[in-house]
Design a protein around this motif. Sequence first.
Motif, PDB file in Angstrom:
ATOM      1  N   ALA B   6     -17.286  75.537  35.839  1.00  0.00           N
ATOM      2  CA  ALA B   6     -16.086  75.136  35.086  1.00  0.00           C
ATOM      3  C   ALA B   6     -16.318  75.411  33.613  1.00  0.00           C
ATOM      4  O   ALA B   6     -17.326  74.997  33.045  1.00  0.00           O
ATOM      5  CB  ALA B   6     -15.803  73.656  35.308  1.00  0.00           C
ATOM      6  N   LYS B   8     -14.508  75.734  29.572  1.00  0.00           N
ATOM      7  CA  LYS B   8     -13.380  75.393  28.715  1.00  0.00           C
ATOM      8  C   LYS B   8     -13.356  76.313  27.503  1.00  0.00           C
ATOM      9  O   LYS B   8     -14.398  76.596  26.905  1.00  0.00           O
ATOM     10  CB  LYS B   8     -13.493  73.937  28.251  1.00  0.00           C
ATOM     11  CG  LYS B   8     -12.231  73.438  27.554  1.00  0.00           C
ATOM     12  CD  LYS B   8     -12.331  71.968  27.223  1.00  0.00           C
ATOM     13  CE  LYS B   8     -10.975  71.400  26.808  1.00  0.00           C
ATOM     14  NZ  LYS B   8     -11.070  70.004  26.390  1.00  0.00           N
ATOM     15  N   PRO B  90      -5.212  72.480  26.499  1.00  0.00           N
ATOM     16  CA  PRO B  90      -6.144  71.632  27.258  1.00  0.00           C
ATOM     17  C   PRO B  90      -6.835  70.577  26.398  1.00  0.00           C
ATOM     18  O   PRO B  90      -7.290  69.564  26.924  1.00  0.00           O
ATOM     19  CB  PRO B  90      -7.156  72.638  27.823  1.00  0.00           C
ATOM     20  CG  PRO B  90      -7.049  73.844  26.961  1.00  0.00           C
ATOM     21  CD  PRO B  90      -5.633  73.885  26.474  1.00  0.00           C
ATOM     22  N   PHE B 116     -21.138  72.431  35.387  1.00  0.00           N
ATOM     23  CA  PHE B 116     -20.329  72.103  34.225  1.00  0.00           C
ATOM     24  C   PHE B 116     -21.221  72.171  32.992  1.00  0.00           C
ATOM     25  O   PHE B 116     -22.441  72.075  33.099  1.00  0.00           O
ATOM     26  CB  PHE B 116     -19.775  70.666  34.330  1.00  0.00           C
ATOM     27  CG  PHE B 116     -18.722  70.500  35.380  1.00  0.00           C
ATOM     28  CD1 PHE B 116     -19.056  70.470  36.721  1.00  0.00           C
ATOM     29  CD2 PHE B 116     -17.386  70.375  35.023  1.00  0.00           C
ATOM     30  CE1 PHE B 116     -18.079  70.325  37.698  1.00  0.00           C
ATOM     31  CE2 PHE B 116     -16.402  70.229  35.990  1.00  0.00           C
ATOM     32  CZ  PHE B 116     -16.751  70.208  37.330  1.00  0.00           C
ATOM     33  N   ASN B 125     -16.140  65.065  24.778  1.00  0.00           N
ATOM     34  CA  ASN B 125     -16.020  63.970  25.740  1.00  0.00           C
ATOM     35  C   ASN B 125     -17.303  63.719  26.524  1.00  0.00           C
ATOM     36  O   ASN B 125     -17.633  62.581  26.832  1.00  0.00           O
ATOM     37  CB  ASN B 125     -14.907  64.260  26.750  1.00  0.00           C
ATOM     38  CG  ASN B 125     -13.533  64.212  26.126  1.00  0.00           C
ATOM     39  OD1 ASN B 125     -13.271  63.380  25.267  1.00  0.00           O
ATOM     40  ND2 ASN B 125     -12.658  65.116  26.535  1.00  0.00           N
TER      41      ASN B 125
HETATM   42  N1  LIG Z   1     -10.078  72.315  30.461  1.00  0.00           N
HETATM   43  C1  LIG Z   1     -11.203  72.552  31.132  1.00  0.00           C
HETATM   44  N2  LIG Z   1     -11.305  73.603  31.987  1.00  0.00           N
HETATM   45  C2  LIG Z   1     -12.452  73.835  32.678  1.00  0.00           C
HETATM   46  N3  LIG Z   1     -13.549  73.089  32.555  1.00  0.00           N
HETATM   47  C3  LIG Z   1     -13.509  72.036  31.722  1.00  0.00           C
HETATM   48  C4  LIG Z   1     -12.347  71.707  30.970  1.00  0.00           C
HETATM   49  N4  LIG Z   1     -12.620  70.615  30.231  1.00  0.00           N
HETATM   50  C5  LIG Z   1     -13.899  70.290  30.501  1.00  0.00           C
HETATM   51  N5  LIG Z   1     -14.435  71.131  31.401  1.00  0.00           N
HETATM   52  C6  LIG Z   1     -15.804  71.142  31.943  1.00  0.00           C
HETATM   53  O1  LIG Z   1     -16.385  69.877  31.746  1.00  0.00           O
HETATM   54  C7  LIG Z   1     -17.481  69.953  30.824  1.00  0.00           C
HETATM   55  C8  LIG Z   1     -17.529  68.731  29.953  1.00  0.00           C
HETATM   56  O2  LIG Z   1     -16.350  68.644  29.186  1.00  0.00           O
HETATM   57  P1  LIG Z   1     -15.952  67.340  28.360  1.00  0.00           P
HETATM   58  O3  LIG Z   1     -16.129  66.179  29.252  1.00  0.00           O
HETATM   59  O4  LIG Z   1     -14.533  67.559  27.950  1.00  0.00           O
HETATM   60  O5  LIG Z   1     -16.882  67.296  27.179  1.00  0.00           O
HETATM   61  C9  LIG Z   1     -17.251  71.256  30.099  1.00  0.00           C
HETATM   62  O6  LIG Z   1     -18.467  71.745  29.569  1.00  0.00           O
HETATM   63  C10 LIG Z   1     -16.678  72.129  31.203  1.00  0.00           C
HETATM   64  O7  LIG Z   1     -17.693  72.584  32.081  1.00  0.00           O
END
Ligand SMILES: Nc1ncnc2c1ncn2[C@@H]1O[C@H](COP(=O)(O)O)[C@@H](O)[C@H]1O
Lengths: 313, 250
Positions: B6, B8, B90, B116, B125
Amino acid sequence: MGSIVVYIEQASGAARRASLEALGAAKSTGAETIAVVGGEGAETCAAALGATKAVALVGGGAHSADALAKDLAAIVKESGATAFLAAATATGKDVAPRVAALLDCTLLSDVTALCSDGGKLVCTRPWMAGKAIATVSSSAGVFVATTRVNAFAPAQGGSTATTTRAASTDGKTKVASIEAKASAKLDVKEAPVVVSGGRGMKGPEHWGLIENLATAFGAAATGASRAVVDAGWRPHGEQVGQTGKTVAPQLYIAVGISGAIQHLAGMRTSKVIVAINKDADAPIFKVADYGIVGDAFEVLPALTTAIAAAKKG
Amino acid sequence: MNIVAAIKRVPTTEATAKVGADGKSLDQAGWQYMASFYDEIAVEAALQAKEKHGGTVTVLTLGPSDASKELREFLARGADAATILKDADPSSRDALSTAKALCAKIKALGADLAFFGKVATDRDNAAVGAMVGTLLGWATVTDVVALELSPAGGKARRETEHGVETIEFALPAVITCSKGLCEPRRSNLKGIMAAKSKAIPEESFESAPSQQVVVKVELPPARKAGRIVGEGAGAVPALMDALKNEAKIL
Ligand SMILES: Nc1ncnc2c1ncn2[C@@H]1O[C@H](COP(=O)(O)O)[C@@H](O)[C@H]1O
Ligand SMILES: Cc1cc2nc3c(=O)[nH]c(=O)nc-3n(C[C@H](O)[C@H](O)[C@H](O)COP(=O)(O)OP(=O)(O)OC[C@H]3O[C@@H](n4cnc5c(N)ncnc54)[C@H](O)[C@@H]3O)c2cc1C
């Protein structure tokens, strides 16, 4: 306002400071607090926390994060709490999103301030590694958040009525081993003073100069720029910056670090920043409160001697 | 193995923050974008898993159509397929809503291993990976710095403030990747040519409302201007004086 469940990390019955900060943040809102402690020594730790009440999770051993999250979510549900907090440590960041998902609530990470606005919790948290600060709340049933290390005053202890609960042991993962690091060494995230070295230190063989200065302070950790970590001079765990750790100590000393934006992202909220760099135009001086333009190899020994003398009184 | 990574699309590290007209968002004018730093590692870990154990790698993003640029680069590096769950912005979607959408797609793909990044560098996040793992009910290891994978599971190492933990897990599993796990490869010309003709489907998804409510966005207070206290070792007394008497931290 409802009560706040706070997860407390501990070692041998003593709560971690970062967790006491999370508890301090919870108490500062005026809410009742329910502290939850796991691991060996949980009961001793729980009984002295100064929370409204406490739950000691017993018998879990080295808790697998999903089992721990299940217990925490169950305690939130059973108590009818309206918020859950943990410290934004490696463990807290591992567990909190799982608790949030189990409660069908989102997570607000790394909050730097928390208050109750007529009973509704509102917090600030950094975006883009601190380039912007967002004030956010949550419409979820439970406000789930992690508190940034060093951003809140730790709760003062006090005797706390404690109940015990059997920890879940049916985790999907198994903690096979934990290699504790040499106990004398503080992590960059928790140390009140961080002395970081960059490429200007010329090579790993000169890190004794950085370490000596840290030792002169007593409670201090050594950090590094990414250039130095990528070169294999220092371990990944010491990297400060956007792709390393975010630190906010009382004092951050950058030695031979140019001050690239990605490095600044990890340390710009330190209370006081000192830079030592031989280039008067290095960008690090733009964020430093105090700068010395000079050769690290001359300045460090002199500064180390002066700090050691000051610490002696 | 049926592997998903995944990723972003986030603003580059050079992007400057400017508060948007509504006071609740950031003005994105002039920004360039990239795959989040740790997601590069996630894709590399996925490719290495495929090379060792066989299977396919699907790179998944929830984001705008423009994310096809980043996805195509990962196809060029060796990913088999890429999908966009189409979402114009997003960054304004909270962690749980993002996790739910990714979770549904990972299920639909029949994956048994999902990588991820540990954190996406736009909203910091550090939550989505562990949320997806929890929603799927899979074994989940976060912040992984070393991974030994076998066909049925593996061992992952994660660094905490206090040491290194080794965690054993069985598939299906979610792994969130930290720096040091592996070094992202570069694409080569052959890969780039092969990726050109691959379709990158854009799909809609069932969107759960975000629970995070943004009250306002501000820039951090500027640090008060500092000063150079002097040059060379001779400046140490002036620095000591400033630390003691001005900053009062000694
Ligand atoms: N919009 C998105 N699309 C795809 N993967 C995402 C997205 N947002 C978060 N992720 C995945 O989740 C991980 C942690 O994101 P976050 O929790 O937003 O810091 C990222 O490094 C991505 O691998
Ligand atoms: C996506 C991305 C993420 C990144 N993440 C991070 C991160 O998390 N953390 C991070 O630090 N970097 C990060 N970087 C790298 C960053 O851009 C810089 O390359 C890096 O911080 C430079 O490290 P440095 O300051 O040690 O080295 P340099 O930039 O080479 O600076 C060395 C400094 O030492 C000074 N110097 C030389 N000799 C002496 C001497 N004898 N005495 C005193 N001073 C001396 C020089 O004047 C110079 O200012 C990232 C980059 C990218 C693209």
